[in-house]
Design an enzyme around this catalytic site. Structure first.
Site, PDB file in Angstrom:
ATOM      1  N   GLU A  31      14.469  21.791  -1.616  1.00  0.00           N
ATOM      2  CA  GLU A  31      15.574  21.760  -2.590  1.00  0.00           C
ATOM      3  C   GLU A  31      15.859  20.673  -3.441  1.00  0.00           C
ATOM      4  OE1 GLU A  31      18.893  21.314  -4.175  1.00  0.00           O
ATOM      5  OE2 GLU A  31      19.963  20.969  -2.120  1.00  0.00           O
ATOM      6  N   CYS A  75      22.984  18.189  -7.046  1.00  0.00           N
ATOM      7  CA  CYS A  75      22.099  18.973  -7.831  1.00  0.00           C
ATOM      8  C   CYS A  75      22.732  20.186  -8.315  1.00  0.00           C
ATOM      9  CB  CYS A  75      20.763  18.977  -6.799  1.00  0.00           C
ATOM     10  SG  CYS A  75      21.405  19.558  -5.295  1.00  0.00           S
ATOM     11  N   TRP A  92      19.862  10.242  -1.070  1.00  0.00           N
ATOM     12  CA  TRP A  92      21.129   9.609  -0.868  1.00  0.00           C
ATOM     13  C   TRP A  92      22.421  10.154  -1.434  1.00  0.00           C
ATOM     14  CZ3 TRP A  92      23.235   9.285  -5.682  1.00  0.00           C
ATOM     15  CH2 TRP A  92      22.344   9.614  -6.695  1.00  0.00           C
ATOM     16  N   LYS A 112      13.584  11.418   7.743  1.00  0.00           N
ATOM     17  CA  LYS A 112      13.184  10.058   6.919  1.00  0.00           C
ATOM     18  C   LYS A 112      14.451  10.032   5.992  1.00  0.00           C
ATOM     19  CE  LYS A 112      11.720   8.500   3.492  1.00  0.00           C
ATOM     20  NZ  LYS A 112      12.812   7.880   2.513  1.00  0.00           N
ATOM     21  N   PRO A 113      15.513   9.511   6.164  1.00  0.00           N
ATOM     22  CA  PRO A 113      16.644   9.330   5.136  1.00  0.00           C
ATOM     23  C   PRO A 113      16.267   8.442   3.955  1.00  0.00           C
ATOM     24  CG  PRO A 113      17.131   8.055   6.902  1.00  0.00           C
ATOM     25  CD  PRO A 113      15.867   8.484   7.246  1.00  0.00           C
ATOM     26  N   GLY A 149      15.567  16.150  -2.925  1.00  0.00           N
ATOM     27  CA  GLY A 149      15.296  15.289  -3.647  1.00  0.00           C
ATOM     28  C   GLY A 149      14.564  15.684  -5.137  1.00  0.00           C
ATOM     29  N   SER A 150      14.096  14.853  -5.829  1.00  0.00           N
ATOM     30  CA  SER A 150      13.480  15.021  -6.965  1.00  0.00           C
ATOM     31  C   SER A 150      12.545  16.082  -7.085  1.00  0.00           C
ATOM     32  CB  SER A 150      13.193  13.894  -7.718  1.00  0.00           C
ATOM     33  OG  SER A 150      12.070  13.303  -6.884  1.00  0.00           O
ATOM     34  N   GLU A 159      17.975  16.481 -15.468  1.00  0.00           N
ATOM     35  CA  GLU A 159      19.263  16.438 -14.702  1.00  0.00           C
ATOM     36  C   GLU A 159      19.626  15.371 -14.872  1.00  0.00           C
ATOM     37  OE1 GLU A 159      18.133  16.683 -10.614  1.00  0.00           O
ATOM     38  OE2 GLU A 159      19.648  17.925 -10.042  1.00  0.00           O
TER      39      GLU A 159
HETATM   40  P1  ADP Z   1      16.010  10.768  -5.791  1.00  0.00           P
HETATM   41  O1  ADP Z   1      15.631  10.352  -7.448  1.00  0.00           O
HETATM   42  O2  ADP Z   1      17.419  11.678  -5.751  1.00  0.00           O
HETATM   43  O3  ADP Z   1      16.337   9.346  -5.219  1.00  0.00           O
HETATM   44  P2  ADP Z   1      13.601  11.083  -4.673  1.00  0.00           P
HETATM   45  O4  ADP Z   1      12.976  12.367  -4.589  1.00  0.00           O
HETATM   46  O5  ADP Z   1      13.028   9.789  -5.209  1.00  0.00           O
HETATM   47  O6  ADP Z   1      15.110  11.442  -5.415  1.00  0.00           O
HETATM   48  O7  ADP Z   1      14.187  10.894  -3.071  1.00  0.00           O
HETATM   49  C1  ADP Z   1      14.525  11.732  -2.205  1.00  0.00           C
HETATM   50  C2  ADP Z   1      13.879  11.501  -1.016  1.00  0.00           C
HETATM   51  O8  ADP Z   1      12.330  11.547  -0.860  1.00  0.00           O
HETATM   52  C3  ADP Z   1      14.321   9.853  -0.439  1.00  0.00           C
HETATM   53  O9  ADP Z   1      14.356   9.904   1.092  1.00  0.00           O
HETATM   54  C4  ADP Z   1      12.880   9.076  -0.941  1.00  0.00           C
HETATM   55  O10 ADP Z   1      12.517   8.003  -0.183  1.00  0.00           O
HETATM   56  C5  ADP Z   1      11.792  10.185  -0.591  1.00  0.00           C
HETATM   57  N1  ADP Z   1      10.649   9.938  -1.494  1.00  0.00           N
HETATM   58  C6  ADP Z   1      10.492   9.422  -2.663  1.00  0.00           C
HETATM   59  N2  ADP Z   1       8.952   9.432  -2.888  1.00  0.00           N
HETATM   60  C7  ADP Z   1       8.332   9.834  -1.936  1.00  0.00           C
HETATM   61  C8  ADP Z   1       7.080  10.203  -1.557  1.00  0.00           C
HETATM   62  N3  ADP Z   1       6.036   9.882  -2.466  1.00  0.00           N
HETATM   63  N4  ADP Z   1       6.823  10.754  -0.538  1.00  0.00           N
HETATM   64  C9  ADP Z   1       7.772  11.327   0.311  1.00  0.00           C
HETATM   65  N5  ADP Z   1       9.081  11.129   0.089  1.00  0.00           N
HETATM   66  C10 ADP Z   1       9.419  10.528  -0.970  1.00  0.00           C
END
Ligand code: ADP
Length: 485
Positions: A256, A290, A156, A180-181, A234-235, A387
Site C-alpha cells: 500500500e 496516502c 507512522w 515492524k512499526p 509506506g513509501s 506526494e
Molecule cells: P515514510 O516516508 O512514510 O516514513 P517509509 O517507507 O520510509 O515511509 O517507512 C514506512 C515503513 O517502512 C517504516 O516502518 C520504516 O521503518 C520502514 N522502512 C524504511 N526503509 C525500509 C527498508 N529499507 N526496508 C524495510 N523497511 C523499511
C-alpha cells in the site's frame, strides 16, 4: 504522558509472549513532534531478534491454525474490546508521539479497532467451494488455508490502524504475525501488543519488533522463506525495494504505497459540499495520508467561486498542539517533512504558481506548517507529481471533462481519487474513467473497514479491509477426489 493504564507504555520488543530488550542493549529515542520532548527510549532490535520472532511465529503457526475459527475469533474480539476500553489512553499515546489532533487520534482508535471486529467475524466465514466435476468419477473441492507467518511493516501516519488493518485478517485466517512499526511511532504499536497479550494470543502468534535498522529488519524478513507473506504500507521507493527482496523466494506481497489523489470539482457540483470535502480530504492528519488530496482540479466556470470559498475555509483552520481542542492541524512528523513541503512550494512558485494563502512555518508550533493554497499549478510541476504529505493544496483549472480525466490519470499513482458533480451520466462516466483503486463521489472521506482499500498502478498490490481483505492471507487448495478406487 498522563494515562489511566500505565502498563500500556512499553519500551521493549514483544517476542514469543515476552518483553525483550535488544540483545546488545541498544535503544533509540522517541520524540513528541509538537515540542521535541523526549518521550521514551525503546529497544533497538536487529537481525537476531527478528529471527527470534520469526522462529517463535513459525513454531506457533500449527497451534494457531488448528484452532477453530470461532476460537481465534473469540481472542480477536477480546482484543477489540480491550482496545475500545483503552481508547482514551491509546489516543493520548498516539497524539503524543505522532502529533495528530486528539479527535483524529480517538477516531483512529475506533477505525483501527473496527478491522479487528470485522475480521473476527469474517474468520468464521472463510468458505471453500465444491466445483462441478469434469468427470463422473471425481469430486472437486477448494479449501482455504492460512498462508503462514505474515510480516507487517507499517508507517507512522496511522500508528495503530495500519497495524490492525494488516494483522486482524492475518490472525483471523490463522497466520501468526511479526510486526515492524515505524521507528517514529513505536509506542502505539507496543500498547497494542500489551492489549494483545491481555487478550490471550498464544505465545509467538503476535510479535512486535521495534528498530531503527529498518533495512536490516526488512531484509531479514524478506529473505526468510518461513515468512510466507509481507504486507507493507509506506513509501513507493521502499515498497519497490521490498518487492524485489521478496522475489528471491517468491514471497507473497501486499503493498500500500504512495498516492497522488486528484480532487475534481465540476461545474454542476455543490460548491459548498465540495469545499468541505476538499478541506477534509486535504488537511486531515496535516495532509499526511496516502489518500490525501494532492491536486484540486476545478472547472473554469466555477474556478473563482470555488477558490474563494476554499480559501476562506482553509484560513479558518487552526494549527496547534494536538491536545488543544481548537486544533485542526497538528505538527508534521519531523523536520525532513517540513523541508520537503518547502522545497515543493519553492519549485512550484519558481515555475509560475502563486500563493493564495499560507506558505510558511507556524510561529508557535514546533514542526507546524500553515495551511497553504497554491494556484496556477500544472501537472508538470513536482508538486503535482510527488506526494506532498503536508498541508498544502494545489489548484488547477480545466475546461472539459475529458481534459480533467486526462490530467487526473496522468500520474504513476492510482490510490484514491475524488470528484464532485451532480449529473448522473457524468458521475458514471468519470467514475469509470478514473484509473484509481478508490473513488470518492461527492465524498471526501472514504475509508471504512467494510470496503476494500488499495491502489492500482504504482500505488500497490492487494486490498485491505472488507470481505476481500482476508484473501491476502490465505492460499486456495484444490482437492481432486477420484471415486473409482
Ligand atoms: P515514510 O516516508 O512514510 O516514513 P517509509 O517507507 O520510509 O515511509 O517507512 C514506512 C515503513 O517502512 C517504516 O516502518 C520504516 O521503518 C520502514 N522502512 C524504511 N526503509 C525500509 C527498508 N529499507 N526496508 C524495510 N523497511 C523499511
Amino acid at each position: 504522558m498522563q494515562l489511566t493504564n500505565n502498563s500500556l507504555l512499553q519500551t521493549q520488543s514483544f517476542i514469543n509472549g515476552q518483553w525483550c530488550d535488544a540483545n546488545n542493549g541498544d535503544t533509540f529515542k522517541v520524540y513528541n513532534p509538537a515540542d521535541g520532548n523526549l518521550l521514551a527510549e525503546v529497544a533497538d532490535a536487529g537481525q537476531e531478534e527478528v529471527t527470534h520472532a520469526i522462529n517463535a511465529a513459525d513454531t506457533a503457526w500449527s497451534g494457531w491454525r488448528e484452532l477453530a475459527a470461532k476460537e481465534r475469533a473469540t481472542i480477536l474480539r477480546r482484543w477489540f474490546e480491550l482496545i475500545l476500553t483503552a481508547r482514551e489512553d491509546l489516543a493520548t499515546i498516539m497524539t503524543t508521539e505522532q502529533g495528530k489532533p486528539l479527535t483524529e487520534a480517538r477516531n483512529e482508535v475506533l477505525y483501527g479497532a473496527s478491522f479487528i471486529e470485522w475480521f473476527a467475524e469474517e474468520a468464521k466465514r472463510l468458505y471453500g467451494d465444491i466445483i462441478p466435476a469434469h468427470g463422473r468419477d471425481k469430486r472437486l473441492l477448494v479449501v482455504k488455508q492460512p498462508i503462514g507467518v505474515a510480516a507487517a511493516i507499517t508507517p507512522w501516519n496511522f500508528p495503530l490502524a495500519m497495524i490492525t488493518r494488516k494483522v486482524a485478517p492475518a490472525l483471523a485466517a490463522g497466520c501468526p504475525v511479526v510486526i515492524k512499526p515505524s521507528e517514529l511511532t513505536p509506542l502505539s504499536a507496543l500498547a497494542l501488543a500489551k492489549l494483545a497479550q491481555q487478550a490471550g494470543f498464544p505465545d509467538g502468534v503476535f510479535n512486535v519488533i521495534t528498530s531503527t535498522k529498518a533495512d536490516v529488519v526488512g531484509k531479514t524478513i524478506c529473505e526468510d522463506s518461513r515468512v510466507r507473506k509481507l504486507s507493507f504500507t509506506g513509501s513507493t521507493a521502499v515498497g519497490k525495494l521490498l518487492a524485489q527482496q521478496c522475489s528471491a523466494n517468491v514471497k507473497k506481497v501486499s503493498l500500500e504505497l504512495g498516492g497522488n489523489a486528484p480532487f475534481i470539482v465540476f461545474d454542476d457540483a455543490d460548491l459548498d459540499a465540495a469545499v468541505t470535502g476538499a478541506v477534509i480530504s486535504k488537511f486531515r492528519n496535516a495532509g499526511q495520508t496516502c489518500v490525501c488530496t494532492n491536486r484540486i482540479l476545478v472547472q473554469d466556470s466555477v474556478f473563482e467561486a470555488f477558490s474563494e470559498k476554499f480559501r476562506i475555509a482553509v484560513d479558518a483552520l487552526v494549527v496547534g498542539n494536538g491536545f488543544d481542542e481548537h486544533t485542526d492541524i497538528g505538527p508534521l512528523i519531523e523536520e525532513r517533512a517540513l523541508q520537503k513541503v518547502e522545497k515543493l512550494i519553492a519549485d512550484a512558485l519558481s515555475n509560475g504558481a502563486a500563493l493564495l494563502t499560507g506558505g510558511y512555518r507556524s510561529q508557535s508550533l514546533s514542526h507546524g506548517f500553515q495551511p497553504t493554497i497554491l494556484t496556477g499549478v500544472n501537472n508538470s510541476m513536482a508538486i503535482a507529481q510527488e506526494e506532498i504529505f503536508g498541508p498544502v493544496a494545489t489548484l488547477m483549472p480545466f475546461t472539459t471533462e475529458s481534459e480533467a480525466i486526462a490530467i487526473a490519470n496522468d500520474t504513476s499513482s492510482g490510490l484514491a481519487a475524488y470528484f464532485y458533480a451532480r449529473d448522473i451520466s457524468r458521475i458514471w462516466r468519470v467514475a469509470e474513467a478514473l484509473e484509481y483503486g478508490m473513488v470518492g463521489i461527492n465524498e471526501g472521506i472514504i475509508s471504512t473497514e467494510v470496503a476494500p482499500f488499495g491502489g492500482i498502478k504504482e500505488s500497490g498490490i492487494g486490498r485491505e479491509g472488507s470481505k476481500y481483505g482476508i484473501d491476502d492471507y490465505i492460499e486456495l487448495k484444490y482437492l481432486c477426489m477420484g471415486l473409482s478406487g
